[in-house]
Design a protein around this motif. Structure first.
Motif, PDB file in Angstrom:
ATOM      1  N   ARG A   1      10.903 -20.308   7.528  1.00 42.70           N
ATOM      2  CA  ARG A   1       9.690 -20.737   6.835  1.00 42.70           C
ATOM      3  C   ARG A   1       9.494 -19.928   5.561  1.00 42.70           C
ATOM      4  NH1 ARG A   1       5.108 -20.495   8.014  1.00 42.70           N
ATOM      5  NH2 ARG A   1       4.966 -18.784   9.498  1.00 42.70           N
ATOM      6  N   TRP A   2       9.823 -18.664   5.671  1.00 42.86           N
ATOM      7  CA  TRP A   2       9.744 -17.781   4.514  1.00 42.86           C
ATOM      8  C   TRP A   2      10.635 -18.310   3.393  1.00 42.86           C
ATOM      9  CZ3 TRP A   2      13.166 -13.003   3.775  1.00 42.86           C
ATOM     10  CH2 TRP A   2      12.742 -12.243   2.685  1.00 42.86           C
TER      11      TRP A   2
ATOM     12  N   LEU B   1      15.215  -6.710   4.443  1.00 47.58           N
ATOM     13  CA  LEU B   1      13.894  -6.301   3.958  1.00 47.58           C
ATOM     14  C   LEU B   1      13.205  -5.401   4.982  1.00 47.58           C
ATOM     15  CD1 LEU B   1      11.665  -6.554   1.855  1.00 47.58           C
ATOM     16  CD2 LEU B   1      10.871  -8.600   3.030  1.00 47.58           C
TER      17      LEU B   1
ATOM     18  N   MET C   1       9.301 -19.327  -0.296  1.00 46.38           N
ATOM     19  CA  MET C   1       9.796 -18.658  -1.487  1.00 46.38           C
ATOM     20  C   MET C   1      10.374 -19.667  -2.454  1.00 46.38           C
ATOM     21  SD  MET C   1       9.232 -15.385  -1.320  1.00 46.38           S
ATOM     22  CE  MET C   1      10.435 -14.451  -2.262  1.00 46.38           C
TER      23      MET C   1
ATOM     24  N   TRP D   1      10.682 -17.437  11.661  1.00 47.97           N
ATOM     25  CA  TRP D   1       9.805 -17.085  10.553  1.00 47.97           C
ATOM     26  C   TRP D   1      10.591 -17.050   9.232  1.00 47.97           C
ATOM     27  CZ3 TRP D   1      10.204 -13.118   7.057  1.00 47.97           C
ATOM     28  CH2 TRP D   1       9.111 -12.958   6.196  1.00 47.97           C
TER      29      TRP D   1
ATOM     30  N   LEU E   1       1.683 -15.430   5.031  1.00 50.17           N
ATOM     31  CA  LEU E   1       3.095 -15.262   5.371  1.00 50.17           C
ATOM     32  C   LEU E   1       3.326 -13.908   6.029  1.00 50.17           C
ATOM     33  CD1 LEU E   1       5.415 -17.200   4.934  1.00 50.17           C
ATOM     34  CD2 LEU E   1       5.810 -16.166   2.686  1.00 50.17           C
TER      35      LEU E   1
ATOM     36  N   ASP F   1       1.974 -13.901   9.526  1.00 52.39           N
ATOM     37  CA  ASP F   1       2.874 -14.642  10.404  1.00 52.39           C
ATOM     38  C   ASP F   1       4.067 -13.775  10.801  1.00 52.39           C
ATOM     39  OD1 ASP F   1       1.180 -16.717  10.073  1.00 52.39           O
ATOM     40  OD2 ASP F   1       2.437 -17.843   8.686  1.00 52.39           O
ATOM     41  N   LEU F   2       4.550 -13.012   9.856  1.00 53.59           N
ATOM     42  CA  LEU F   2       5.682 -12.142  10.147  1.00 53.59           C
ATOM     43  C   LEU F   2       5.307 -11.136  11.229  1.00 53.59           C
ATOM     44  CD1 LEU F   2       8.394 -10.845   9.826  1.00 53.59           C
ATOM     45  CD2 LEU F   2       7.584  -9.707   7.753  1.00 53.59           C
TER      46      LEU F   2
ATOM     47  N   MET G   1       8.293  -1.951   7.966  1.00 54.73           N
ATOM     48  CA  MET G   1       7.561  -2.546   9.077  1.00 54.73           C
ATOM     49  C   MET G   1       6.286  -1.784   9.369  1.00 54.73           C
ATOM     50  SD  MET G   1      10.378  -4.152  11.615  1.00 54.73           S
ATOM     51  CE  MET G   1      11.848  -3.150  11.790  1.00 54.73           C
TER      52      MET G   1
ATOM     53  N   GLY H   1       6.774  -8.922  -3.998  1.00 56.95           N
ATOM     54  CA  GLY H   1       7.745  -9.888  -4.498  1.00 56.95           C
ATOM     55  C   GLY H   1       8.121 -10.905  -3.427  1.00 56.95           C
ATOM     56  N   ALA H   2       8.087 -10.457  -2.184  1.00 56.67           N
ATOM     57  CA  ALA H   2       8.423 -11.341  -1.065  1.00 56.67           C
ATOM     58  C   ALA H   2       7.200 -12.120  -0.607  1.00 56.67           C
ATOM     59  CB  ALA H   2       8.989 -10.528   0.097  1.00 56.67           C
ATOM     60  N   ARG H   3       6.094 -11.911  -1.310  1.00 59.55           N
ATOM     61  CA  ARG H   3       4.850 -12.625  -1.023  1.00 59.55           C
ATOM     62  C   ARG H   3       4.296 -12.329   0.371  1.00 59.55           C
ATOM     63  NH1 ARG H   3       6.450 -18.522  -3.616  1.00 59.55           N
ATOM     64  NH2 ARG H   3       7.410 -17.659  -5.491  1.00 59.55           N
ATOM     65  N   LEU H   4       4.501 -11.104   0.810  1.00 58.76           N
ATOM     66  CA  LEU H   4       3.990 -10.731   2.127  1.00 58.76           C
ATOM     67  C   LEU H   4       2.676  -9.983   2.007  1.00 58.76           C
ATOM     68  CD1 LEU H   4       7.262  -9.722   3.960  1.00 58.76           C
ATOM     69  CD2 LEU H   4       6.156 -11.942   3.713  1.00 58.76           C
TER      70      LEU H   4
END
Lengths: 118, 118
Positions: free
Chosen positions: B104-105, A27, B109, B101, A87, A90-91, A34, A71-74
């Motif tokens: 946790r991700w 990803l 998900m 991370w 999330l 946190d990343l 990024m 979709g990755a909920r970021l």
DNA sequence: CCTTGCGCTTCGATTATCGAAGCATCATAG
DNA sequence: CTATGATGCTTCGATAATCGAAGCGCAAGG
């Protein structure tokens, strides 16, 4: 059609293992991903503003990345534009050691030798 | 011709800033790069063995990546094959929080919906 | 009506990556 | 010497990812 965002537990570009970290690397390894996270960690932004902040990256790719990252909920879209989820924040924090490392790397590589521009 | 490996202090794909972290993100953001670092952190390997370990990645790309990563002083070729430099090992360590991370991700998900392969 | 900004899509052009084949070299074997 | 097989690595046509300018539909303002 979209291949869809990578998700932990599912085999991924460059790795059949489906290990979470590989999904994450896939990803994050996509162009602009990024950078988008970084920009949004500074402040929320709408589509066009995000594009501007990323030095006029291609709108088509931005659209794709937003799809993947949502979709990755970021990240998610609010009234004040796109912003990171918890999330996602946190990343970005998990990426901090990388920033530290890169500074040491910069020192190791020395003052630009050879054809440094500027 | 090669554009050359990204290096801190020099503008980079996806960023005009030349900030070290952006150079790092550009370098790492290229396909297979992180996987190569990961594999070499497990054990040194020669060209063909490295290719085998990375699920038969393209030899041309492997060649390019090795050039970039060598230029960035993250790996070097010895008698026993390619292996990480100290700088390279440090980078892999800096990536550890990302691995945490990602676990946790994976939980967030949710248990793999659909045809997860665990 | 006209313009401006928005999120987002379309599509032809450019670039990155793939992957099978091959090259040059070295070592071992016949 | 020849042959075989391994190595590191390159070449090149094919495919996939990315670019980027143009445009769509919508809403707000003049």
């Amino acid at each position: 059609m979209e291949a869809g965002a990578p998700r932990p537990g599912v085999p991924v570009r460059g790795s059949e293992s489906g290990r979470p970290v590989m999904a994450a690397l896939d990803l994050l390894g996509r162009r602009w991903t990024m950078r988008i996270l970084w920009e949004l960690s500074q402040a929320p932004a709408g589509f066009r503003e995000l594009q501007r902040r990323c030095e006029r990256m291609s709108s088509s790719v931005l659209s794709t990345r937003i799809e993947e990252l949502s979709g990755a909920r970021l990240l998610a879209l609010h009234d004040d534009g796109y912003h990171l989820t918890q999330l996602g924040q946190d990343l970005v924090e998990a990426l901090n050691p990388l920033a530290d490392w890169s500074r040491r790397w910069a020192e190791e590589m020395g003052p630009v030798t050879g054809e440094g521009r500027e």
